[in-house]
Design an enzyme around this catalytic site. Structure first.
Site, PDB file in Angstrom:
ATOM      1  N   SER A 205       0.834  -1.207   0.000  1.00  0.00           N
ATOM      2  CA  SER A 205       0.000   0.000   0.000  1.00  0.00           C
ATOM      3  C   SER A 205       0.866   1.252   0.000  1.00  0.00           C
ATOM      4  CB  SER A 205      -0.942   0.009   1.213  1.00  0.00           C
ATOM      5  OG  SER A 205      -0.255   0.392   2.375  1.00  0.00           O
TER       6      SER A 205
ATOM      7  N   ILE B 293       3.051   4.542  -0.202  1.00  0.00           N
ATOM      8  CA  ILE B 293       4.231   5.023  -0.928  1.00  0.00           C
ATOM      9  C   ILE B 293       4.971   3.871  -1.613  1.00  0.00           C
ATOM     10  CG2 ILE B 293       6.472   6.187  -0.642  1.00  0.00           C
ATOM     11  CD1 ILE B 293       5.176   7.710   1.772  1.00  0.00           C
TER      12      ILE B 293
ATOM     13  N   SER C 161      11.566  10.051   6.996  1.00  0.00           N
ATOM     14  CA  SER C 161      10.417  10.954   7.127  1.00  0.00           C
ATOM     15  C   SER C 161      10.981  12.332   7.444  1.00  0.00           C
ATOM     16  CB  SER C 161       9.547  10.468   8.281  1.00  0.00           C
ATOM     17  OG  SER C 161       8.648  11.474   8.690  1.00  0.00           O
TER      18      SER C 161
ATOM     19  N   TYR D  63       8.272   7.624  17.056  1.00  0.00           N
ATOM     20  CA  TYR D  63       8.466   7.610  15.597  1.00  0.00           C
ATOM     21  C   TYR D  63       9.617   8.536  15.198  1.00  0.00           C
ATOM     22  CZ  TYR D  63       7.094   8.091  10.631  1.00  0.00           C
ATOM     23  OH  TYR D  63       7.073   8.109   9.259  1.00  0.00           O
TER      24      TYR D  63
ATOM     25  N   LYS E 227      13.012   7.267  13.351  1.00  0.00           N
ATOM     26  CA  LYS E 227      13.494   7.746  12.046  1.00  0.00           C
ATOM     27  C   LYS E 227      14.855   8.433  12.195  1.00  0.00           C
ATOM     28  CE  LYS E 227       9.994   6.356   9.423  1.00  0.00           C
ATOM     29  NZ  LYS E 227      10.115   5.259   8.466  1.00  0.00           N
TER      30      LYS E 227
ATOM     31  N   SER F  18      -1.822   8.149   2.269  1.00  0.00           N
ATOM     32  CA  SER F  18      -1.599   6.692   2.343  1.00  0.00           C
ATOM     33  C   SER F  18      -2.491   6.150   3.459  1.00  0.00           C
ATOM     34  CB  SER F  18      -0.127   6.368   2.630  1.00  0.00           C
ATOM     35  OG  SER F  18       0.145   6.556   4.003  1.00  0.00           O
TER      36      SER F  18
HETATM   37  N1  LIG Z   1       2.375   8.783   4.542  1.00  0.00           N
HETATM   38  C1  LIG Z   1       3.131   9.702   5.123  1.00  0.00           C
HETATM   39  O1  LIG Z   1       2.680  10.843   5.375  1.00  0.00           O
HETATM   40  C2  LIG Z   1       4.573   9.382   5.439  1.00  0.00           C
HETATM   41  C3  LIG Z   1       5.413  10.439   5.738  1.00  0.00           C
HETATM   42  C4  LIG Z   1       6.732  10.178   6.036  1.00  0.00           C
HETATM   43  C5  LIG Z   1       7.203   8.879   6.015  1.00  0.00           C
HETATM   44  N2  LIG Z   1       6.377   7.864   5.715  1.00  0.00           N
HETATM   45  C6  LIG Z   1       6.956   6.497   5.714  1.00  0.00           C
HETATM   46  O2  LIG Z   1       6.604   5.846   4.524  1.00  0.00           O
HETATM   47  C7  LIG Z   1       6.667   4.434   4.717  1.00  0.00           C
HETATM   48  C8  LIG Z   1       5.445   3.820   4.065  1.00  0.00           C
HETATM   49  O3  LIG Z   1       4.287   4.267   4.747  1.00  0.00           O
HETATM   50  P1  LIG Z   1       2.946   4.692   4.024  1.00  0.00           P
HETATM   51  O4  LIG Z   1       2.680   6.093   4.363  1.00  0.00           O
HETATM   52  O5  LIG Z   1       2.946   4.275   2.602  1.00  0.00           O
HETATM   53  O6  LIG Z   1       1.892   3.832   4.895  1.00  0.00           O
HETATM   54  P2  LIG Z   1       1.009   2.562   4.557  1.00  0.00           P
HETATM   55  O7  LIG Z   1       0.132   2.817   3.390  1.00  0.00           O
HETATM   56  O8  LIG Z   1       0.378   2.205   5.857  1.00  0.00           O
HETATM   57  O9  LIG Z   1       2.083   1.449   4.140  1.00  0.00           O
HETATM   58  C9  LIG Z   1       2.853   0.779   5.098  1.00  0.00           C
HETATM   59  C10 LIG Z   1       3.435  -0.466   4.469  1.00  0.00           C
HETATM   60  O10 LIG Z   1       4.254  -1.104   5.438  1.00  0.00           O
HETATM   61  C11 LIG Z   1       3.929  -2.485   5.471  1.00  0.00           C
HETATM   62  N3  LIG Z   1       4.109  -3.052   6.804  1.00  0.00           N
HETATM   63  C12 LIG Z   1       3.652  -2.562   7.981  1.00  0.00           C
HETATM   64  N4  LIG Z   1       3.974  -3.395   8.974  1.00  0.00           N
HETATM   65  C13 LIG Z   1       4.628  -4.439   8.404  1.00  0.00           C
HETATM   66  C14 LIG Z   1       5.202  -5.631   8.913  1.00  0.00           C
HETATM   67  N5  LIG Z   1       5.164  -5.948  10.207  1.00  0.00           N
HETATM   68  N6  LIG Z   1       5.802  -6.479   8.045  1.00  0.00           N
HETATM   69  C15 LIG Z   1       5.858  -6.199   6.724  1.00  0.00           C
HETATM   70  N7  LIG Z   1       5.334  -5.074   6.184  1.00  0.00           N
HETATM   71  C16 LIG Z   1       4.731  -4.221   7.022  1.00  0.00           C
HETATM   72  C17 LIG Z   1       2.452  -2.546   5.075  1.00  0.00           C
HETATM   73  O11 LIG Z   1       2.180  -3.791   4.460  1.00  0.00           O
HETATM   74  P3  LIG Z   1       1.239  -4.940   5.081  1.00  0.00           P
HETATM   75  O12 LIG Z   1       0.125  -4.291   5.827  1.00  0.00           O
HETATM   76  O13 LIG Z   1       0.819  -5.729   3.881  1.00  0.00           O
HETATM   77  O14 LIG Z   1       2.143  -5.732   5.965  1.00  0.00           O
HETATM   78  C18 LIG Z   1       2.365  -1.451   4.035  1.00  0.00           C
HETATM   79  O15 LIG Z   1       2.673  -1.945   2.762  1.00  0.00           O
HETATM   80  C19 LIG Z   1       6.774   4.227   6.217  1.00  0.00           C
HETATM   81  O16 LIG Z   1       8.098   3.882   6.546  1.00  0.00           O
HETATM   82  C20 LIG Z   1       6.414   5.582   6.810  1.00  0.00           C
HETATM   83  O17 LIG Z   1       7.071   5.815   8.041  1.00  0.00           O
HETATM   84  C21 LIG Z   1       5.065   8.084   5.424  1.00  0.00           C
END
Ligand SMILES: NC(=O)c1ccc[n+]([C@@H]2O[C@H](COP(=O)([O-])OP(=O)(O)OC[C@H]3O[C@@H](n4cnc5c(N)ncnc54)[C@H](OP(=O)(O)O)[C@@H]3O)[C@@H](O)[C@H]2O)c1
Length: 321
Positions: free
Chosen positions: A56, A58, A189, A202, A206, A235
Site C-alpha cells: 500500500s 508510498i 520521514s 516515531y 526515524k 496513504s
Molecule cells: N504517509 C506519510 O505521510 C509518510 C510520511 C513520512 C514517512 N512515511 C513512511 O513511509 C513508509 C510507508 O508508509 P505509508 O505512508 O505508505 O503507509 P502505509 O500505506 O500504511 O504502508 C505501510 C506499508 O508497510 C507495510 N508493513 C507494515 N507493517 C509491516 C510488517 N510488520 N511487516 C511487513 N510489512 C509491514 C504494510 O504492508 P502490510 O500491511 O501488507 O504488511 C504497508 O505496505 C513508512 O516507513 C512511513 O514511516 C510516510
C-alpha cells in the site's frame, strides 16, 4: 557600485532566491534539480529493486513508478491479496515491458527476523541477484510524549528500526561478498530530520535510521545509501499508526481535503532519488520545505521561532490542516 556593494547585492540576491525556492518547491532543491536535469528513472531498467511495504501507500506507488520504466521489482508486505493486486497494477503500467516473472510477490512479516534470510534467498534464487533494497515498511504514531508506554517505544523500534537494520545487514553482507556496488534506500520521514509533535517514538526511530546508515556510509564505500524523507503524504498510515498504548492503533483515515502530497508525486520523487543515487532528500508541500531548510541550516532561527510559539503551527502541519 563598490566591490563590497556588489558582493552584498549577490549575497542578498542568493538568499532571496533560496527562500523563494523553499516556498515554491515541493522537495529539496537538489532533488528538484534532478527531476529536471538528472538521470531519468529508466536508467534503473536493468536493476532488480526489492521494496518492503509494497502492498500500500508510498511503497506500492514506488513499485508502479519503477515498473512504468521497466524496472524489475520484488514486492513485500504481509497482505498477500494487496501484493497480488499491486503486481497486477505494475504489470499493466509497464505496458508489456515486464513479464509476470519480472515481478516477484514475496510476502513476509518484517518483525519475523528469522525469516529475513529465507526471504533474501528467495530473491536471489528468483532473479540471480538484486541491486537496490528499499526499506519502506513502517508505521507512524500519534501520541502525547509523556503518555507513551515504553513498550510502544520498543514495538515501534522493532518494526521501524531493527527489522530494517537486520534485512539491510543481510543485503550488505551479500553486496560485500560479491563485490557489488549495492544500493540501500530508506524511507525515513521529515520526522527523521525535525522533531514531529505527538510522534516521539516515531521521531526517535526515524532519527535513529539516519544514525545507523550514516555510520554505514563511513564504513563501506561500495554501499550507496539513499535516505528519502517524505512529509505528509496520502496513504493508509493514519489507520495503522501506533498510539501511546501497547497493541492499539490510531485507526483514522486521511481525508481527501488534507494538505498532503499525492502518493504518486511522492513516489515519483522517490524514484528520481533512487535513479540519481541521492544521499539525502525530502519532499512535502508548503511549508515543509521552508521548515526543513530553516530547521536544518539555521538552528538559531529555529530556536527563536520555537520560543515564539511556532510549535502549534507544526502540530497543524503535522495533521495536514
Ligand atoms: N504517509 C506519510 O505521510 C509518510 C510520511 C513520512 C514517512 N512515511 C513512511 O513511509 C513508509 C510507508 O508508509 P505509508 O505512508 O505508505 O503507509 P502505509 O500505506 O500504511 O504502508 C505501510 C506499508 O508497510 C507495510 N508493513 C507494515 N507493517 C509491516 C510488517 N510488520 N511487516 C511487513 N510489512 C509491514 C504494510 O504492508 P502490510 O500491511 O501488507 O504488511 C504497508 O505496505 C513508512 O516507513 C512511513 O514511516 C510516510
Amino acid at each position: 557600485m563598490t566591490f563590497f556593494e556588489i558582493i552584498g547585492f549577490i549575497v542578498i540576491f542568493y538568499y532571496i532566491v533560496q527562500v523563494i525556492l523553499w516556498i515554491i518547491l515541493d522537495c529539496d532543491i537538489m532533488l528538484y534539480y534532478k527531476t529536471q536535469f538528472g538521470k531519468p528513472i529508466n536508467t534503473l531498467k536493468d536493476k532488480v529493486v526489492w521494496i518492503t511495504g509494497a502492498s500500500s501507500g508510498i511503497g506500492r506507488e514506488l513499485a508502479k513508478q519503477l515498473s512504468k520504466n521497466g524496472v524489475r521489482v520484488v514486492l513485500s508486505g504481509r497482505n498477500i491479496q494487496e501484493l497480488e493486486a499491486a503486481k497486477l497494477e505494475c504489470m499493466n503500467i509497464s505496458k508489456g515491458q515486464l513479464k509476470s516473472n519480472d515481478i516477484l510477490v514475496l510476502p513476509f512479516d518484517m518483525l519475523n527476523l528469522d525469516f529475513h534470510r529465507g526471504a533474501f534467498n528467495r530473491v536471489i534464487s528468483h532473479f540471480g541477484s538484486f541491486h537496490i533494497l528499499v526499506n519502506n515498511a513502517g508505521r507512524s504514531q500519534r501520541a502525547e510524549w509523556n503518555k507513551i508506554d515504553i513498550n510502544v517505544d520498543r514495538e515501534l523500534f522493532e518494526l521501524d528500526v531493527f527489522s530494517v537494520i537486520n534485512l539491510s545487514r543481510i543485503a550488505v553482507t551479500y553486496f560485500d561478498k560479491y563485490n557489488i556496488d549495492g544500493q540501500l534506500a530508506i524511507t525515513s520521514s521529515t520526522a527523521g530530520l525535525f522533531g514531529a509533535p505527538n510522534s516521539a517514538s516515531y521521531t526517535g526511530a526515524k532519527h535513529s535510521l539516519h544514525g545507523y546508515f550514516e555510520a554505514l556510509r563511513t564504513e563501506k564505500n561500495n554501499i550507496n545509501v539513499n535516505l528519502y524523507c517524505p512529509g505528509p503524504t496520502f496513504s493508509n498510515f493514519l489507520q495503522e499508526s501506533f498510539i501511546e498504548t501497547q497493541g492499539a492503533k490510531y485507526n483514522q483515515r486521511v481525508s481527501g481535503t488534507d494538505r498532503r502530497m499525492t502518493t504518486e508525486r511522492c513516489a515519483y520523487l522517490y524514484a528520481v532519488a533512487l535513479a540519481n543515487n541521492i544521499h539525502l532528500s525530502w519532499s512535502g508541500i508548503f511549508p515543509i520545505n521552508l521548515i526543513l531548510y530553516v530547521g536544518l541550516y539555521y538552528p538559531n532561527i529555529k530556536k527563536l521561532l520555537m520560543t515564539m510559539g511556532v510549535t502549534r503551527l507544526l502540530g497543524k502541519v503535522r495533521d495536514s490542516r
